[in-house]
Design an enzyme around this catalytic site. Structure first.
Site, PDB file in Angstrom:
ATOM      1  N   LYS A 212      -5.166  -9.207  -7.052  1.00 49.52           N
ATOM      2  CA  LYS A 212      -6.380  -9.623  -6.346  1.00 49.52           C
ATOM      3  C   LYS A 212      -7.520  -8.670  -6.694  1.00 49.52           C
ATOM      4  O   LYS A 212      -7.275  -7.508  -7.008  1.00 49.52           O
ATOM      5  CB  LYS A 212      -6.046  -9.712  -4.847  1.00 49.52           C
ATOM      6  CG  LYS A 212      -6.818  -8.874  -3.940  1.00 49.52           C
ATOM      7  CD  LYS A 212      -6.388  -8.924  -2.511  1.00 49.52           C
ATOM      8  CE  LYS A 212      -6.704  -7.526  -1.985  1.00 49.52           C
ATOM      9  NZ  LYS A 212      -6.893  -7.342  -0.598  1.00 49.52           N
TER      10      LYS A 212
ATOM     11  N   LYS B 198       0.825  -1.214   0.000  1.00 53.96           N
ATOM     12  CA  LYS B 198       0.000   0.000   0.000  1.00 53.96           C
ATOM     13  C   LYS B 198       0.852   1.254   0.000  1.00 53.96           C
ATOM     14  O   LYS B 198       0.487   2.252  -0.619  1.00 53.96           O
ATOM     15  CB  LYS B 198      -0.917   0.027   1.225  1.00 53.96           C
ATOM     16  CG  LYS B 198      -2.099  -0.909   1.094  1.00 53.96           C
ATOM     17  CD  LYS B 198      -3.204  -0.509   2.053  1.00 53.96           C
ATOM     18  CE  LYS B 198      -4.420  -1.371   1.797  1.00 53.96           C
ATOM     19  NZ  LYS B 198      -5.540  -1.054   2.669  1.00 53.96           N
TER      20      LYS B 198
ATOM     21  N   LYS C 175     -11.422  -3.350  -3.944  1.00 48.02           N
ATOM     22  CA  LYS C 175     -12.305  -2.177  -3.973  1.00 48.02           C
ATOM     23  C   LYS C 175     -11.673  -1.030  -4.720  1.00 48.02           C
ATOM     24  O   LYS C 175     -12.363  -0.179  -5.260  1.00 48.02           O
ATOM     25  CB  LYS C 175     -12.539  -1.681  -2.539  1.00 48.02           C
ATOM     26  CG  LYS C 175     -13.382  -2.549  -1.666  1.00 48.02           C
ATOM     27  CD  LYS C 175     -13.311  -1.971  -0.247  1.00 48.02           C
ATOM     28  CE  LYS C 175     -14.067  -2.803   0.751  1.00 48.02           C
ATOM     29  NZ  LYS C 175     -13.485  -2.653   2.101  1.00 48.02           N
TER      30      LYS C 175
HETATM   31  P1  AMP Z   1     -11.097  -5.170   3.163  1.00 40.52           P
HETATM   32  O1  AMP Z   1     -11.887  -4.815   1.972  1.00 40.52           O
HETATM   33  O2  AMP Z   1      -9.623  -5.018   2.936  1.00 40.52           O
HETATM   34  O3  AMP Z   1     -11.583  -4.521   4.430  1.00 40.52           O
HETATM   35  O4  AMP Z   1     -11.271  -6.743   3.362  1.00 40.52           O
HETATM   36  C1  AMP Z   1     -12.308  -7.306   4.112  1.00 40.52           C
HETATM   37  C2  AMP Z   1     -12.262  -8.810   4.044  1.00 40.52           C
HETATM   38  O5  AMP Z   1     -12.462  -9.254   2.705  1.00 40.52           O
HETATM   39  C3  AMP Z   1     -10.944  -9.425   4.519  1.00 40.52           C
HETATM   40  O6  AMP Z   1     -11.223 -10.624   5.231  1.00 40.52           O
HETATM   41  C4  AMP Z   1     -10.242  -9.730   3.236  1.00 40.52           C
HETATM   42  O7  AMP Z   1      -9.321 -10.792   3.349  1.00 40.52           O
HETATM   43  C5  AMP Z   1     -11.407 -10.121   2.332  1.00 40.52           C
HETATM   44  N1  AMP Z   1     -11.087  -9.880   0.917  1.00 40.52           N
HETATM   45  C6  AMP Z   1     -10.881  -8.679   0.315  1.00 40.52           C
HETATM   46  N2  AMP Z   1     -10.590  -8.848  -0.987  1.00 40.52           N
HETATM   47  C7  AMP Z   1     -10.591 -10.197  -1.205  1.00 40.52           C
HETATM   48  C8  AMP Z   1     -10.362 -11.016  -2.356  1.00 40.52           C
HETATM   49  N3  AMP Z   1     -10.068 -10.485  -3.555  1.00 40.52           N
HETATM   50  N4  AMP Z   1     -10.467 -12.364  -2.219  1.00 40.52           N
HETATM   51  C9  AMP Z   1     -10.784 -12.922  -1.021  1.00 40.52           C
HETATM   52  N5  AMP Z   1     -11.005 -12.205   0.095  1.00 40.52           N
HETATM   53  C10 AMP Z   1     -10.915 -10.851   0.010  1.00 40.52           C
END
Ligand code: AMP
Ligand code: TRP
Length: 344
Positions: free
Chosen positions: A207, A115, A210
């Site tokens: 990956k 990041k 968002k």
């Molecule tokens: P975040 O959007 O970073 O707050 O992620 C929230 C949750 O979603 C966490 O448990 C991440 O590991 C999961 N997550 C986010 N993006 C992915 C992805 N591309 N594949 C699987 N899990 C994801």
């Protein structure tokens, strides 16, 4: 038998629109754990502001994450849904953990390195300290299990390191205050299923996230059926037919990703999907995948919209959850203050 009763904690940042990665990697897997564990699902707004969030967008994204939990089937009567900033003890324990964690540990965090990139001198101090706040989120509730996507594995290892160092550093105070020597538990990540790392639909090396600049790379939880079908149709694949065995997906990142998404959406395994589609090309597989995706996601999106039309109702649920979370959090912090030696 562990002294800790099984308790689940997980969180999602309100920072942009939720994706299929968030759904399959996290939210979908929050739901069945409710049968066996006491669950606490948090909208981690303190984590979101480690990078700039426009205040209006932060509020809307907070409603969206809460709506997604509810629409996917988290039950706020039996379990707890709340936003982090309403429970002050997260910041308090986060600070104490900043004083337990070591600079070197934080410098090894790959998510921080990704990041911050070349901009490391100019990111917020909060972004660097973020994993110790995450450890505080989990340990404040003495949670034993943490369902997350693959990308959070290293942060869970750090959480265990922080728990262990706290238990060691304060061992004699923990004992003299009458607590068990394993004061904090060693929480386990729950990273399972066929979609622990959902990839971008345009680039199998990245990956799904968002923050991807291309909306064609990402399926959002609030996408309508047409958008979902179009993105799957245009998704990067390869000219080969699908193999009959999972081994045959090796080195075929995009193909493996689409098969994993199908398996996760339909609660089967990649091998089951290949039993059905092995030998067929993407011309046949993609429309089937689009159908499964729309059938699963459209009702959830509809339910999310229903909640989003009633922000007062979401606020009520979050406030009520925060009150229940605060009761647990304040008990832990009362103990931790004594252990650390704060006069109270
Ligand atoms: P975040 O959007 O970073 O707050 O992620 C929230 C949750 O979603 C966490 O448990 C991440 O590991 C999961 N997550 C986010 N993006 C992915 C992805 N591309 N594949 C699987 N899990 C994801
Ligand atoms: N760091 C997690 C992410 O980026 C979000 C998060 C914050 C979290 N606190 C948590 C996840 C506690 C699980 C438990 O996805």
């Amino acid at each position: 038998m562990s002294q800790f009763s099984p308790r689940v904690f997980s969180g999602i940042k309100p920072s942009g629109d939720l994706t299929l990665g968030n759904y399959l990697g996290a939210i979908k897997r929050f739901v069945p754990l409710q049968k066996t564990h006491a669950c606490i699902y948090c909208v981690v707004d303190l984590h979101a502001i480690t990078v700039w969030q426009d205040p209006k967008d932060l509020k809307q994204a907070t409603y969206e994450v809460a709506a997604a939990y509810l629409a996917a089937g988290v039950d706020p009567a039996q379990h707890i849904i709340f936003n982090q900033s309403q429970v002050l003890q997260h910041a308090e324990l986060g600070w104490i953990f900043n004083c337990v964690a070591r600079m070197g540990w934080m410098q090894r965090m790959t998510q921080f390195k990704d990041k911050a990139g070349k901009n490391a001198q100019n990111v917020s101090l909060g972004l660097f300290a973020y994993p110790s706040l995450m450890a505080a989120d989990i340990l404040l509730y003495k949670a034993t299990h943490v369902p997350v996507g693959e990308d959070q594995k290293q942060h869970l290892e750090l959480t265990r390191d922080i728990a262990q160092k706290f238990n060691n550093d304060f061992a004699s105070s923990i004992r003299s205050n009458g607590f068990d020597e394993n004061y904090f538990p060693m929480p386990e990540p729950v990273i399972a299923g066929p979609a622990t790392r959902v990839l971008s639909l345009r680039d199998g090396a990245k990956k799904m996230s968002k923050s991807d600049a291309s909306s064609m790379a990402t399926i959002y939880m609030l996408d309508d059926g047409d958008a979902i079908a179009k993105k799957i149709k245009k998704a990067k694949s390869d000219p080969e037919p699908l193999p009959g065995e999972v081994d045959g997906l090796e080195g075929r990142l995009e193909a493996a990703n689409l098969v994993g998404i199908y398996a996760a959406l339909s609660d089967t395994s990649p091998q089951d999907v290949l039993d059905q589609f092995g030998g067929q090309g993407f011309g046949a597989f993609k429309p089937a995948l689009a159908e499964v995706a729309v059938a699963q996601l459209a009702p959830i999106a509809e339910e999310m919209r229903r909640y989003l039309a009633q922000p007062d109702e979401i606020e009520r649920i979050l406030a009520e959850g925060a009150e229940r979370a605060s009761q647990i959090a304040s008990e832990t912090m009362k103990e931790v203050r004594d252990i650390v030696g704060f006069v109270s």
